[in-house]
Design a protein around this motif. Structure first.
Motif, PDB file in Angstrom:
ATOM      1  N   PRO A   7       0.812  -1.227   0.000  1.00 27.67           N
ATOM      2  CA  PRO A   7       0.000   0.000   0.000  1.00 27.67           C
ATOM      3  C   PRO A   7       0.846   1.278   0.000  1.00 27.67           C
ATOM      4  N   HIS A   8       1.988   1.242   0.689  1.00 26.36           N
ATOM      5  CA  HIS A   8       2.858   2.427   0.744  1.00 26.36           C
ATOM      6  C   HIS A   8       3.522   2.679  -0.618  1.00 26.36           C
ATOM      7  N   ILE A   9       3.878   1.593  -1.305  1.00 22.43           N
ATOM      8  CA  ILE A   9       4.475   1.759  -2.637  1.00 22.43           C
ATOM      9  C   ILE A   9       3.443   2.314  -3.607  1.00 22.43           C
ATOM     10  N   ARG A  10       2.208   1.862  -3.514  1.00 17.34           N
ATOM     11  CA  ARG A  10       1.166   2.346  -4.428  1.00 17.34           C
ATOM     12  C   ARG A  10       0.865   3.832  -4.164  1.00 17.34           C
ATOM     13  N   THR A  11       0.883   4.219  -2.906  1.00 14.13           N
ATOM     14  CA  THR A  11       0.687   5.641  -2.589  1.00 14.13           C
ATOM     15  C   THR A  11       1.829   6.470  -3.164  1.00 14.13           C
ATOM     16  N   ALA A  12       3.043   5.937  -3.067  1.00 15.95           N
ATOM     17  CA  ALA A  12       4.205   6.635  -3.612  1.00 15.95           C
ATOM     18  C   ALA A  12       4.116   6.743  -5.132  1.00 15.95           C
ATOM     19  N   LEU A  13       3.633   5.690  -5.784  1.00 13.46           N
ATOM     20  CA  LEU A  13       3.475   5.726  -7.244  1.00 13.46           C
ATOM     21  C   LEU A  13       2.527   6.843  -7.650  1.00 13.46           C
ATOM     22  N   THR A  14       1.431   6.947  -6.931  1.00 14.63           N
ATOM     23  CA  THR A  14       0.452   7.999  -7.230  1.00 14.63           C
ATOM     24  C   THR A  14       1.075   9.382  -7.054  1.00 14.63           C
ATOM     25  N   SER A  15       1.894   9.544  -6.029  1.00 11.27           N
ATOM     26  CA  SER A  15       2.488  10.859  -5.745  1.00 11.27           C
ATOM     27  C   SER A  15       3.474  11.312  -6.815  1.00 11.27           C
ATOM     28  N   ILE A  16       4.035  10.325  -7.580  1.00  9.26           N
ATOM     29  CA  ILE A  16       4.969  10.731  -8.652  1.00  9.26           C
ATOM     30  C   ILE A  16       4.299  10.652 -10.030  1.00  9.26           C
ATOM     31  N   GLY A  17       2.958  10.525 -10.008  1.00 11.92           N
ATOM     32  CA  GLY A  17       2.214  10.594 -11.263  1.00 11.92           C
ATOM     33  C   GLY A  17       2.062   9.280 -11.996  1.00 11.92           C
ATOM     34  N   VAL A  18       2.182   8.163 -11.270  1.00 12.00           N
ATOM     35  CA  VAL A  18       2.040   6.845 -11.889  1.00 12.00           C
ATOM     36  C   VAL A  18       0.740   6.214 -11.410  1.00 12.00           C
TER      37      VAL A  18
END
Length: 546
Positions: A7-18
């Motif tokens: 879940p933390h990786i997916r949140t990070a992906l969203t924050s960089i526009g992925v």
């Protein structure tokens, strides 16, 4: 472990526009010092974005942040691997979660609401199961178990043909033996007849029942012998399968495809699409129009269909029964016909992506370093019953699935008979029995399994290694099912048994400090449940005493 960081990786992906739904592949690092879990998501994304994977990995790690619960640190290695090291608390949480699963460790619901048909064994009733049939039996039934454990509604199917020249030859073989047991010792045995003891056994039963009623050769006598032979062989096959704990839901007779008109309808439908023509008195399937190299005969000039025709009709029937997934288990001798059958089914408008074909390679047997050769029709005969009698049903099932189905299997009879750690079945069963022994001794001391034990005291590397392996079981089961690779579960159980033996050697259970004893007993019991379930999926018994 994946559930704690994904879940933390997916949140990070969203924050960089992925896109947060981007596939994330995880794996367990093989090299010490590279963390407990690794992901290649940065490298996968870098290919799409045409950017530097290591720089993208750093961007992701920065976005994830430093204060992730249960994570000790996140590092970047090589060209862009993101390696995660977890705090000990994550293993304690995993053990508590596994303990709460009770007897369902390893079970999954990924197939819930879906149906699967697994067709396997499918030997025609012309004799007992040959030792080489064992691989198809074990692979098919283990795959069916895997689908069932993953939540699929599973149908186990047996397809057979009780018609044609092979059955006529069985009748002639039995009749010849019948005449011989009546005293006509010089009565000729068919050149291509079925050898072995069973035709004589059937003939003796016929003599005991009807005497010399059929001494005069006639069509009626041959039909009687053929029918009695089919019944005897099928009963023998089912007895063998029962010993291996293999039970089918459906027995599908190829003859029903003819009596119902489905074979004729298949020819008509292919003809209507311009895919059938006549040549040299035979009926041909125009496979060259479907991208295959050459056309093939589907009805010989004698009027006898080749395998391809009823197989196309049979797969139409299975697809029309509405299964979401259809799995065929074939030996390597079928490899040439499978593309033709699927091409025909697809040409008739069916979705062949639902059909999964497993091709297992042949089996050879060795003993004392020398090859042992067997034949069902002539020479030395060695049945699956004989193999079971020599090494046991558990060993038979395990040995036939312990190698990837696409590789040749060398069945070592000497190793199979060993009762020690060299025998992989003994090794797994002994691990389960050893745990049961520890739990019995604990009970005798008045120490019960405490589901609420303080597992926070488990910090020894061998304890962490064992918990890590236990946490992977459901994923292993799911992947073995998805990729149709039952041997991966066997390999996992060997790793799990080794990890338990190492834990047992380095970490004293009974007699250690009370809190530690309680936590280690719980860990041992969770391991027992996982070993039991894994062995059940493989169709191998889990003894409590050895």
């Amino acid at each position: 472990m994946q559930q704690y960081i994904e879940p933390h990786i997916r949140t990070a992906l969203t924050s960089i526009g992925v896109d947060a739904d981007t596939p994330i592949h995880f794996e367990i690092p093989r090299q010490e010092g590279h963390g407990h879990l690794s992901t290649t998501v940065a490298m996968s994304l870098a290919k799409i974005r045409k950017s530097n994977p290591r720089a993208l990995a750093q961007e992701l790690v920065t976005a994830i942040g430093e204060n992730v619960p249960l994570v000790e640190r996140i590092d970047i290695a090589g060209p862009g691997f993101i390696n995660i090291t977890f705090a000990p608390a994550v293993y304690h949480a995993m053990l508590r979660d596994l303990s709460a699963l009770g007897a369902t460790i390893g079970r999954s619901d990924v197939g819930a609401g879906r149906t699967v048909n697994v067709e396997y064994v499918s030997a025609n009733p012309t004799g007992q199961l040959h030792a080489g049939h064992g691989r198809n039996c074990a692979v098919g039934d283990t795959l069916a178990n895997l689908f069932q454990w993953c939540g699929y509604h599973t149908t186990r199917e047996y397809y057979f043909n009780n018609a044609g020249n092979q059955m006529n030859m069985l009748g002639k073989s039995i009749y010849a033996r019948y005449r011989q047991v009546l005293g006509d010792e010089d009565y000729p045995f068919p050149e291509d007849g079925y050898h072995g003891d069973y035709p004589r056994t059937i003939a003796e039963e016929i003599r005991n029942e009807v005497g010399d009623r059929y001494r005069e050769e006639s069509a009626e006598a041959l039909v009687f012998c053929r029918k009695r032979g089919e019944e005897w062989c099928f009963a023998a096959i089912k007895r063998t399968l029962d010993v291996l704990n293999i039970h089918h839901d459906v027995f599908f007779n190829e003859d029903s495809l003819y009596s119902s008109g489905r074979v004729e309808q298949t020819i008509a439908d292919l003809r209507a699409k311009g895919l059938v023509y006549e040549k040299d008195g035979a009926t041909w399937f125009a496979l060259s129009q479907l991208g295959q190299q050459q056309d093939k005969v589907i009805v010989k000039s004698t009027g006898e269909p080749t395998y391809r025709l009823p197989d196309i009709a049979y797969h139409r029937d299975k697809l029309e029964r509405g299964f979401d997934v259809i799995v065929d288990i074939f030996g390597a001798d079928h490899i040439a016909t499978i593309p033709d059958v699927l091409a025909g089914v697809q040409a008739l408008g069916y979705d062949t992506s639902r059909v999964k074909v497993v091709i297992h390679q042949m089996v050879s047997f060795i003993e004392n370093g020398e090859a042992v050769k067997f034949s069902k029709r002539s020479g030395k005969s060695f049945t699956l019953d004989d193999l079971i009698d020599e090494v046991g049903a558990d060993v038979v099932r395990f040995f036939f699935i312990m190698r990837a189905v696409g590789t040749h299997l060398e069945f070592d009879l000497g190793l199979a008979k060993e009762e020690g750690d060299k025998n992989p079945v003994f090794y797994l069963q002994y691990a389960h029995a050893r745990i049961c022994s520890i739990l019995r001794k604990a009970a005798e001391k008045g120490v019960a399994i405490d589901e609420g034990a303080d597992v926070g005291v488990l910090v020894h590397p061998k304890e962490i290694e064992l918990i890590t392996l236990l946490s992977r079981m459901r994923t292993v089961v799911e992947r073995a099912c998805e990729h149709l690779e039952p041997h991966t579960l066997a390999e996992y159980l060997r790793d799990l048994a080794a990890a338990y033996h190492n834990f047992y050697h380095d970490c004293r259970i009974l007699g250690s400090e009370p809190a530690l004893e309680s936590a280690r007993l719980l860990l041992a019991d969770v391991t027992r449940r996982a070993m039991y379930n894994g062995l059940m999926i493989l169709g191998v018994k889990a003894p409590e005493v050895m």
